[in-house]
Design a protein around this motif. Structure first.
Motif, PDB file in Angstrom:
ATOM      1  N   VAL A 160     -90.403  70.964 -18.173  1.00  0.00           N
ATOM      2  CA  VAL A 160     -90.957  71.867 -17.156  1.00  0.00           C
ATOM      3  C   VAL A 160     -92.213  71.273 -16.527  1.00  0.00           C
ATOM      4  O   VAL A 160     -92.381  71.281 -15.302  1.00  0.00           O
ATOM      5  CB  VAL A 160     -91.260  73.249 -17.776  1.00  0.00           C
ATOM      6  N   VAL A 161     -93.100  70.746 -17.361  1.00  0.00           N
ATOM      7  CA  VAL A 161     -94.339  70.143 -16.853  1.00  0.00           C
ATOM      8  C   VAL A 161     -94.018  68.939 -15.966  1.00  0.00           C
ATOM      9  O   VAL A 161     -94.637  68.742 -14.917  1.00  0.00           O
ATOM     10  CB  VAL A 161     -95.258  69.736 -18.020  1.00  0.00           C
ATOM     11  N   ALA A 162     -93.050  68.125 -16.388  1.00  0.00           N
ATOM     12  CA  ALA A 162     -92.676  66.960 -15.590  1.00  0.00           C
ATOM     13  C   ALA A 162     -92.153  67.376 -14.224  1.00  0.00           C
ATOM     14  O   ALA A 162     -92.484  66.756 -13.203  1.00  0.00           O
ATOM     15  CB  ALA A 162     -91.619  66.141 -16.333  1.00  0.00           C
ATOM     16  N   VAL A 163     -91.354  68.432 -14.165  1.00  0.00           N
ATOM     17  CA  VAL A 163     -90.800  68.912 -12.896  1.00  0.00           C
ATOM     18  C   VAL A 163     -91.912  69.409 -11.986  1.00  0.00           C
ATOM     19  O   VAL A 163     -91.985  69.064 -10.789  1.00  0.00           O
ATOM     20  CB  VAL A 163     -89.762  70.025 -13.150  1.00  0.00           C
ATOM     21  N   ILE A 164     -92.811  70.230 -12.529  1.00  0.00           N
ATOM     22  CA  ILE A 164     -93.905  70.777 -11.715  1.00  0.00           C
ATOM     23  C   ILE A 164     -94.819  69.663 -11.225  1.00  0.00           C
ATOM     24  O   ILE A 164     -95.201  69.611 -10.047  1.00  0.00           O
ATOM     25  CB  ILE A 164     -94.704  71.812 -12.526  1.00  0.00           C
ATOM     26  N   SER A 197    -100.922  64.994 -16.328  1.00  0.00           N
ATOM     27  CA  SER A 197    -100.038  66.083 -16.745  1.00  0.00           C
ATOM     28  C   SER A 197     -98.808  65.591 -17.497  1.00  0.00           C
ATOM     29  O   SER A 197     -98.254  66.341 -18.299  1.00  0.00           O
ATOM     30  CB  SER A 197     -99.584  66.892 -15.520  1.00  0.00           C
ATOM     31  N   VAL A 198     -98.370  64.383 -17.218  1.00  0.00           N
ATOM     32  CA  VAL A 198     -97.082  63.928 -17.726  1.00  0.00           C
ATOM     33  C   VAL A 198     -97.277  62.811 -18.753  1.00  0.00           C
ATOM     34  O   VAL A 198     -98.030  61.868 -18.538  1.00  0.00           O
ATOM     35  CB  VAL A 198     -96.186  63.440 -16.570  1.00  0.00           C
ATOM     36  N   THR A 199     -96.542  62.922 -19.868  1.00  0.00           N
ATOM     37  CA  THR A 199     -96.758  62.041 -21.009  1.00  0.00           C
ATOM     38  C   THR A 199     -95.823  60.849 -20.981  1.00  0.00           C
ATOM     39  O   THR A 199     -95.010  60.649 -21.883  1.00  0.00           O
ATOM     40  CB  THR A 199     -96.549  62.835 -22.314  1.00  0.00           C
ATOM     41  N   THR A 228     -86.943  61.584 -16.421  1.00  0.00           N
ATOM     42  CA  THR A 228     -85.800  62.291 -15.845  1.00  0.00           C
ATOM     43  C   THR A 228     -86.253  63.520 -15.060  1.00  0.00           C
ATOM     44  O   THR A 228     -85.806  63.762 -13.929  1.00  0.00           O
ATOM     45  CB  THR A 228     -84.814  62.717 -16.942  1.00  0.00           C
ATOM     46  N   GLY A 229     -87.158  64.297 -15.655  1.00  0.00           N
ATOM     47  CA  GLY A 229     -87.662  65.485 -14.979  1.00  0.00           C
ATOM     48  C   GLY A 229     -88.407  65.157 -13.706  1.00  0.00           C
ATOM     49  O   GLY A 229     -88.234  65.818 -12.669  1.00  0.00           O
TER      50      GLY A 229
END
Length: 325
Positions: A230-234, A257-259, A291-292
């Motif tokens: 979800v965080v990756a998509v946002i 935000s993204v790891t 992927t997100g």
């Protein structure tokens, strides 16, 4: 006076036999506020120089028409934002062109940036290695501040965003280029960081006992869950909007935000100390995030293209109506 990227400046070098057609195209367009023609001013390639100011919202259609005329093959097309401008004609052109300049996507600009961000050059690889190494150190000392620093340092978002651009614009060469850059970037960064960790282990700087201690601030790196996706998509949606909009504001938030980079750093640590559960968890975290982000970038760009296609049709109807009157 206006100080935004509402207006774009076109600098064209055109062969003499195309100049009249190019000038007519620009003069008839409702989003163009000024046109200048310098006959015989171009030496290489030989021809004329045509300059125009165009509302950002109308740039795509004009660039597409210039592309159809083959100006880019026999001459050149340069697009540059105008920082500050004073022009009643420019204001009127912006007012009558459908859409908002802040929302307008100049696809030529976005595509060129995607190619540049997908180049597997020395600078890109160096930043990948440095960021991944910093992330590994952050995990060893359990420092969230260093994790954020590694996220900001990582250059991978440009290549991930390029995947979405390639799919939306059907640039399959760009898709292959961005995929190769991402894969080789992460492989090189992980292998190099693993070697550095092994050296640190030989020197006694990192021991199994240190890694066995609780690491509450960085444990999330190898523990992916539904929120990771979800965080990756946002984050990717916000990042793509920042890259395509005239109002850049949220790009730095994506990097923290993204790891992706921290996960690569923990993969290297796991490989060096044979902690296979962390290698698997971090690899899964990395794949989930990429992927997100790629999926969200593609969907965001596809939505923007759909919206601007409708605005382009509306603009075409207005131009036909204007021509009829």
């Amino acid at each position: 006076m206006r100080k935004t990227a509402d207006v774009l400046h076109l600098h064209l070098v055109t062969p003499s036999d195309l100049t009249d057609e190019v000038t007519g195209l620009l003069s008839a367009d409702m989003s163009v506020s000024s046109v200048v023609v310098l006959r015989g001013a171009a030496v290489k390639p030989a021809g004329d120089v045509v300059e125009a100011d165009v509302a950002r919202e109308g740039a795509n259609e004009i660039v597409d028409r210039l592309h159809e005329l083959g100006v880019h093959r026999r001459g050149s097309v340069q697009i540059a934002p105008v920082g500050t401008w004073l022009s009643q004609a420019g204001y009127d052109a912006n007012a009558r062109t459908p859409g908002s300049s802040a929302d307008a996507v100049v696809w030529a600009e976005v595509t060129q940036q995607a190619y540049e961000d997908s180049e597997a050059n020395w600078t890109y690889m160096s930043f990948m290695v440095l960021a991944t190494t910093l992330a590994a150190i952050a995990i060893v000392v359990d420092s969230l501040i260093l994790v954020i620093g590694a996220m900001v340092l990582g250059p991978e978002f440009g290549a991930i965003a390029a995947l979405g651009v390639a799919l939306v614009r059907r640039r399959y060469r760009l898709l292959a280029l961005a995929t190769r850059t991402l894969v080789w970037g992460f492989v090189l960064a992980i292998l190099t960081t693993t070697c550095l960790i092994l050296l640190a282990r030989l020197a006694g700087w990192i021991t199994p006992d240190i890694l066995a201690q609780p690491r509450p601030d960085t444990a999330f790196i190898y523990s992916p869950d539904r929120w990771s996706f979800v965080v990756a998509v946002i984050a990717a949606s916000a990042g793509v909007l920042s890259l395509t909009s005239a109002r850049i504001g949220g790009l730095s938030g994506v990097f923290i935000s993204v790891t992706t980079i921290p996960a690569a750093g923990n993969v290297a640590l796991g490989l060096a100390f044979a902690h296979w559960d962390e290698v698997w968890g971090s690899t899964l975290q990395l794949l989930v995030n990429i992927t997100g982000m790629a999926l969200a970038g593609w969907l965001t760009l596809a939505l923007q293209q759909s919206v601007w296609s409708r605005l382009s049709r509306q603009r075409a109807r207005l131009m036909r109506r204007r021509a009829g009157t």
